[in-house]
Write a protein that holds these residues in place. Structure first.
Motif, mmCIF file in Angstrom:
data_model
loop_
_atom_site.group_PDB
_atom_site.id
_atom_site.type_symbol
_atom_site.label_atom_id
_atom_site.label_comp_id
_atom_site.label_asym_id
_atom_site.label_seq_id
_atom_site.Cartn_x
_atom_site.Cartn_y
_atom_site.Cartn_z
ATOM 1 N N TRP A 30 -6.361 -0.776 -5.437
ATOM 2 C CA TRP A 30 -5.168 -1.423 -6.000
ATOM 3 C C TRP A 30 -5.328 -1.650 -7.505
ATOM 4 O O TRP A 30 -6.440 -1.781 -8.005
ATOM 5 N N ASP A 89 -3.825 -1.297 -1.146
ATOM 6 C CA ASP A 89 -5.042 -0.557 -0.809
ATOM 7 C C ASP A 89 -6.236 -1.399 -1.234
ATOM 8 O O ASP A 89 -6.403 -1.712 -2.410
ATOM 9 N N LYS A 141 0.836 -1.215 0.000
ATOM 10 C CA LYS A 141 0.000 0.000 0.000
ATOM 11 C C LYS A 141 0.868 1.262 0.000
ATOM 12 O O LYS A 141 0.551 2.257 -0.654
#
Length: 276
Positions: A207, A203, A171
């Motif tokens: 993503w 994330d 992330k």
């Protein structure tokens, strides 16, 4: 081509035992059993799976073994046993009657002592696993990698596999320290790596497939095609794209592999490592 999901979980949700499942994780805050997984495996062309412990009790190990006995597609179990127990040899001898019990895991990432795996009594337990022919799954964060390398060096004949790429901070796009320590660990030929649990380290909502490429490049390059294996981390993967999203990311990456390499990654390596 044989396809094995080398890392998934079953549980009957218990709010006390499973307190790690917080309010952001409502989608996995209920029961997950073989009847829930089988159609997902079939939809994705996966032939079988290895079920991995999610709580630390021998009751959990028996629960998984009972499910495996009733469901032929569950090819292996990674259970839990107290590796520091004085009667460990006796317990491991007891488990020899269960053909589907392949190895053990301890939730090292949650131990306050980052060097827990180097404690003498724990290492004595690893020696016990080696004597009895069991594998060991290493569940850690990046900061534990250097200790995992010490452990691997001390037990060159013990088969180890790192779960979830040691959970790099995808992330935040942090890679350099993780890469250095991962490459150092991969030098030990007894250590393998599961390509699993990646989506939940990115994330969850935003993503993109390309977020994972640098991390996959490191692992495939460091471990080589004979020491990597596919795992979904179902049902935890439901937090961030599910089985379908996981397969899309990994399929996309694996397109460049030869047919022989794909066969190793998708099934043959897991079958060999866990003796399925």
């Amino acid at each position: 081509m044989l396809k094995i999901d080398a890392h998934q979980h079953f549980w009957i949700f218990d709010p006390v035992r499973d307190s790690w499942i917080n309010d952001e994780m409502l989608v996995i805050k209920h029961d997950f059993l073989p009847a829930d997984l089988l159609p997902v495996l079939q939809q994705n062309g996966v032939d079988g799976c290895v079920s991995v412990q999610a709580s630390q009790s021998e009751e959990e190990t028996r629960f998984l073994l009972d499910l495996a006995a009733e469901n032929p597609f569950v090819k292996g179990v990674v259970g839990w046993v107290d590796l520091k127990a004085d009667n460990l040899d006796e317990r491991l001898q007891y488990y020899k009657q269960f053909d589907k019990l392949k190895g053990f895991r301890h939730i090292l990432q949650s131990e306050p002592d980052k060097q827990y795996m180097l404690q003498p009594q724990f290492k004595k337990g690893i020696a016990g696993l080696q004597r009895h022919g069991y594998t060991y799954d290493i569940l850690i964060y990046p900061e534990h990698l250097r200790y995992a390398a010490q452990l691997a060096a001390e037990f060159p004949d013990q088969p180890f596999v790192v779960d979830h790429l040691a959970k790099p901070h995808i992330k935040d796009q942090e890679i350099s320290d993780w890469e250095k320590d991962m490459r150092a660990l991969a030098q030990y030929q007894n250590v393998h790596c599961k390509i699993s649990g990646m989506l939940t380290e990115a994330d969850w909502k935003t993503w993109k497939p390309e977020d994972f490429v640098p991390y996959l490049d490191v692992v495939f390059n460091a471990f080589g095609i004979n020491r990597v294996m596919f795992g979904s981390d179902w049902p935890v993967c439901l937090l961030a794209g599910g089985y379908k999203g996981t397969m899309e990311v990994i399929n996309g990456y694996c397109e460049k592999l030869t047919a022989t390499e794909q066969a190793l990654f998708w099934g043959n390596n897991a079958a060999a490592f866990y003796n399925l």
